[in-house]
Structure formats: structure tokens, C-alpha cells
Design a protein around this motif. Structure first.
Motif, PDB file in Angstrom:
ATOM      1  N   SER A  82       0.812  -1.218   0.000  1.00  0.00           N
ATOM      2  CA  SER A  82       0.000   0.000   0.000  1.00  0.00           C
ATOM      3  C   SER A  82       0.845   1.268   0.000  1.00  0.00           C
ATOM      4  CB  SER A  82      -0.926   0.003   1.222  1.00  0.00           C
ATOM      5  OG  SER A  82      -0.160  -0.003   2.426  1.00  0.00           O
ATOM      6  N   GLY A  83       2.177   1.116   0.114  1.00  0.00           N
ATOM      7  CA  GLY A  83       3.068   2.264   0.100  1.00  0.00           C
ATOM      8  C   GLY A  83       3.190   2.980   1.427  1.00  0.00           C
ATOM      9  N   ASP A  84       2.674   2.377   2.502  1.00  0.00           N
ATOM     10  CA  ASP A  84       2.737   3.010   3.815  1.00  0.00           C
ATOM     11  C   ASP A  84       4.137   2.949   4.418  1.00  0.00           C
ATOM     12  OD1 ASP A  84       0.039   3.677   3.757  1.00  0.00           O
ATOM     13  OD2 ASP A  84      -0.576   1.779   4.654  1.00  0.00           O
ATOM     14  N   VAL A  85       4.926   1.949   4.040  1.00  0.00           N
ATOM     15  CA  VAL A  85       6.330   1.889   4.441  1.00  0.00           C
ATOM     16  C   VAL A  85       7.177   1.675   3.190  1.00  0.00           C
ATOM     17  CG1 VAL A  85       5.797   0.993   6.746  1.00  0.00           C
ATOM     18  CG2 VAL A  85       6.322  -0.590   4.901  1.00  0.00           C
ATOM     19  N   ASP A  86       8.478   1.916   3.333  1.00  0.00           N
ATOM     20  CA  ASP A  86       9.354   1.888   2.156  1.00  0.00           C
ATOM     21  C   ASP A  86       9.869   0.500   1.801  1.00  0.00           C
ATOM     22  OD1 ASP A  86       9.395   4.769   1.579  1.00  0.00           O
ATOM     23  OD2 ASP A  86      10.372   4.914   3.536  1.00  0.00           O
ATOM     24  N   GLY A  87      10.035  -0.373   2.805  1.00  0.00           N
ATOM     25  CA  GLY A  87      10.553  -1.687   2.463  1.00  0.00           C
ATOM     26  C   GLY A  87      10.774  -2.569   3.664  1.00  0.00           C
ATOM     27  N   MET A  88      11.305  -3.760   3.393  1.00  0.00           N
ATOM     28  CA  MET A  88      11.650  -4.726   4.434  1.00  0.00           C
ATOM     29  C   MET A  88      12.824  -5.556   3.936  1.00  0.00           C
ATOM     30  SD  MET A  88       8.863  -7.774   4.138  1.00  0.00           S
ATOM     31  CE  MET A  88       8.107  -8.263   2.588  1.00  0.00           C
ATOM     32  N   THR A  89      13.478  -6.225   4.877  1.00  0.00           N
ATOM     33  CA  THR A  89      14.658  -7.041   4.540  1.00  0.00           C
ATOM     34  C   THR A  89      14.445  -8.507   4.883  1.00  0.00           C
ATOM     35  OG1 THR A  89      15.609  -6.540   6.707  1.00  0.00           O
ATOM     36  CG2 THR A  89      16.249  -5.101   4.877  1.00  0.00           C
ATOM     37  N   THR A  90      13.186  -8.901   5.149  1.00  0.00           N
ATOM     38  CA  THR A  90      12.955 -10.261   5.646  1.00  0.00           C
ATOM     39  C   THR A  90      11.777 -10.925   4.957  1.00  0.00           C
ATOM     40  OG1 THR A  90      13.689  -9.388   7.788  1.00  0.00           O
ATOM     41  CG2 THR A  90      12.913 -11.647   7.737  1.00  0.00           C
ATOM     42  N   ALA A  91      11.866 -11.097   3.661  1.00  0.00           N
ATOM     43  CA  ALA A  91      10.861 -11.862   2.923  1.00  0.00           C
ATOM     44  C   ALA A  91      11.413 -13.262   2.685  1.00  0.00           C
ATOM     45  CB  ALA A  91      10.552 -11.186   1.597  1.00  0.00           C
ATOM     46  N   TRP A  92      10.793 -14.263   3.305  1.00  0.00           N
ATOM     47  CA  TRP A  92      11.264 -15.644   3.187  1.00  0.00           C
ATOM     48  C   TRP A  92      10.607 -16.295   1.975  1.00  0.00           C
ATOM     49  CZ3 TRP A  92      13.970 -18.966   6.881  1.00  0.00           C
ATOM     50  CH2 TRP A  92      14.616 -18.236   7.895  1.00  0.00           C
ATOM     51  N   LEU A  93      11.428 -16.620   0.993  1.00  0.00           N
ATOM     52  CA  LEU A  93      10.918 -17.165  -0.265  1.00  0.00           C
ATOM     53  C   LEU A  93      11.773 -18.361  -0.712  1.00  0.00           C
ATOM     54  CD1 LEU A  93      10.360 -13.726  -2.027  1.00  0.00           C
ATOM     55  CD2 LEU A  93       8.576 -15.242  -1.159  1.00  0.00           C
ATOM     56  N   PRO A  94      11.207 -19.286  -1.484  1.00  0.00           N
ATOM     57  CA  PRO A  94       9.895 -19.202  -2.144  1.00  0.00           C
ATOM     58  C   PRO A  94       8.732 -19.778  -1.347  1.00  0.00           C
ATOM     59  CG  PRO A  94      11.085 -21.114  -2.947  1.00  0.00           C
ATOM     60  CD  PRO A  94      12.015 -20.446  -1.971  1.00  0.00           C
ATOM     61  N   VAL A  95       8.994 -20.413  -0.182  1.00  0.00           N
ATOM     62  CA  VAL A  95       7.918 -21.154   0.492  1.00  0.00           C
ATOM     63  C   VAL A  95       7.207 -20.332   1.561  1.00  0.00           C
ATOM     64  CG1 VAL A  95       7.367 -23.188   1.873  1.00  0.00           C
ATOM     65  CG2 VAL A  95       9.043 -23.369   0.023  1.00  0.00           C
ATOM     66  N   THR A  96       7.953 -19.901   2.580  1.00  0.00           N
ATOM     67  CA  THR A  96       7.343 -19.337   3.782  1.00  0.00           C
ATOM     68  C   THR A  96       6.420 -18.159   3.488  1.00  0.00           C
ATOM     69  OG1 THR A  96       9.363 -19.989   4.949  1.00  0.00           O
ATOM     70  CG2 THR A  96       7.827 -18.576   6.136  1.00  0.00           C
TER      71      THR A  96
END
Length: 283
Positions: free
Chosen positions: A75-89
Motif C-alpha cells: 500500500s506504500g505506507d512503508v518503504d521496504g523490508m529485509t525479511t521476505a522468506w521465499l519461495p515457500v514461507t
């Protein structure tokens, strides 16, 4: 006369320093979302330290659930994150929001999730758990309900027919507290676990084998940012796009935090002790 010149000189220097400080502060605020997981706390604070200490941005970290973290970026409310667990979680989150955010790719290789037990537990596979449900008190100790590992564990309970078990919702801190108490008493316990995490350096633990492949194989941790960040804050985008480190790197920061260090102080310490790695991330 010399005294007056000295005073004037000090005033000029103070004004110059104030101008420099204001210039740095005027670069703007960066908002990064994270979940209260050891890996997320470590990576978010290291990136915060780089953006603040090296580039002069003001960085605000916001702790949320995994679902809210993805939603906030989409939604653009925050700029980003460093913890996207992929491809499964976090795969289901990426599928839902992929057209509304930008995946900058891998920042850490070799991650993984599954059910974790102390090494003194005499079974080695998830499909052996039902026969020993009494020793586990019929519980699998989980974390926050929005975490991908929780939905995968619910799936594992169903697929392995673990009818004698209940998945207990808690937090990362509560999960490790239960683990600590059980190990002290040499009791059986199963928790939702992931690597990297400081608990593996603290206690002798093992993943239970997952013959049905519910938890997937090796995972990667990705950096995700909102649409438009590259145009709005190109320096910030550059750092987040180039941010990457190793299991040893993140393990070191997690260890400091587990010993009681302030997470931001750990982030600052790590970037000062690893100048060449940080230099590669900077514009």
C-alpha cells in the motif's frame, strides 16, 4: 582582539556544523517494517545503521506481523523490508501482492524452516511424532499467527495426521523461552524453527526430517520495497538493492543481540567492523 576572533571563529564553526547536520537530516525519513524475529531484527537494524550513519537519513523501524508487513509495503505506507522468506514461507504473500511492490532479490542464502527439537529427543522425523505425543505434551510451540511457518505447520499437522497435537501461538521470544526451560529440564519439546537463528548456536538442536516436503527445501531471504522508491529515494533504493550478507554475518549480529546488546548498537558495530562489505552497498 584575538579572543573576539576566536569567539567569531567558534560561532562560524558551530553554524557550519549545524548546517551540515540539517542538510543530512533534510534527506528525509525512511520507514522499514519488520517482524520480531531474530533474523529480521538483525537485518533491519544493520540497514538502518547504514542509512543513518553513512548516508544521513532518518530511519524508523516499525514492528508488525508478517501479513501487515507485506500489506504496508504493497500500500506504500512503508518503504521496504529485509525479511521476505521465499519461495515457500512467504510465497503466498508474494503471489497476492507481487504487482504492487518490487522484489529486489536475495540478501541471504541458505535459510530454512521446519520443526526443531533438542538433539536428545530420540525421534528424527515428523511422521514419528504422534507415537510420542505424550512426551511432547501434545504441543508444538509456535510464534505469531501471521507467520508463514505457522501456516506451514498447520499444513504439516494435517498432512502427517498429527491429531494428538495442537499448534500453540506465541512469539519468537516466548518460543525460545519455552525451549530454554524444556532443555534445562531435559524434557521433550518441538518448536517452529528457522535458520538463521541464534538458538542453534546456543543449544544442541536438530530439524525433524520432513519426508512429505511440507516445509520445502533451502529458503532465501529477499529484500522487498514499495513501488516508486527508486524514483523517490534513489540512494535508499541503491543500498537496499545491494544489501546482502552471509549466515555467518547475520549469526554474529544475532549473537550480540541474544547476549543483551541493543539491536541498533549491534547494527552500528557490525557496519564499523565490516567496512568493505558496507562500501559495496553504498552509492
Amino acid at each position: 582582539m584575538k579572543k573576539k576572533l576566536l569567539i567569531v571563529g567558534l560561532l562560524v564553526l558551530a553554524l557550519a556544523l549545524g548546517t551540515t547536520s540539517n542538510a543530512l537530516a533534510s534527506k528525509g525519513k525512511v520507514q522499514i517494517a519488520y517482524v520480531e524475529w531474530a533474523c529480521a531484527v538483525a537485518s533491519a537494524n544493520v540497514v538502518k545503521a547504514v542509512l543513518q550513519e553513512k548516508l544521513g537519513y532518518e530511519v524508523e523501524l516499525t514492528s508488525v506481523s508478517a501479513a501487515a508487513m507485506w500489506q504496508a509495503i504493497a500500500s506504500g505506507d512503508v518503504d521496504g523490508m529485509t525479511t521476505a522468506w521465499l519461495p515457500v514461507t512467504h510465497g503466498h504473500y508474494l503471489k497476492r501482492f507481487e504487482n504492487r511492490l518490487e522484489d529486489l532479490g536475495v540478501n541471504l542464502d541458505g535459510a530454512g524452516i521446519g520443526l526443531v527439537v533438542p538433539t536428545y529427543v530420540t525421534i528424527d522425523s515428523i511422521d514419528e511424532m504422534n507415537a510420542h505425543a505424550d512426551k511432547f505434551e501434545g504441543r508444538i510451540v509456535g510464534i505469531d499467527p501471521g507467520a508463514g511457518i505457522m501456516s506451514k505447520t498447520e499444513e504439516a499437522i494435517k498432512e502427517y495426521g498429527l491429531s494428538n497435537f495442537t499448534l500453540v501461538e506465541s512469539t519468537g521470544a516466548m518460543m525460545t523461552a519455552v525451549l530454554r526451560d524444556k532443555i534445562r529440564n531435559n524434557e521433550w519439546v518441538a518448536v517452529t524453527g528457522w535458520s538463521p537463528h541464534w538458538k542453534f548456536a546456543t543449544w544442541d538442536l536438530k530439524y525433524l526430517e520432513d519426508p512429505k516436503g511440507i516445509y520445502g527445501g533451502a529458503e532465501q531471504i529477499h529484500t522487498i520495497v514499495r513501488k516508486g522508491l527508486k524514483e523517490d529515494m534513489p540512494e535508499v533504493y541503491h543500498v537496499m538493492d545491494n544489501f546482502n550478507w552471509t549466515l555467518a554475518d547475520i549469526g554474529e549480529v544475532q549473537g550480540w543481540n541474544a547476549e543483551g546488546a541493543d539491536p541498533y548498537d549491534s547494527g552500528k558495530r557490525w557496519i564499523e567492523e565490516n567496512p568493505e562489505k558496507v562500501k559495496a552497498w553504498l552509492p
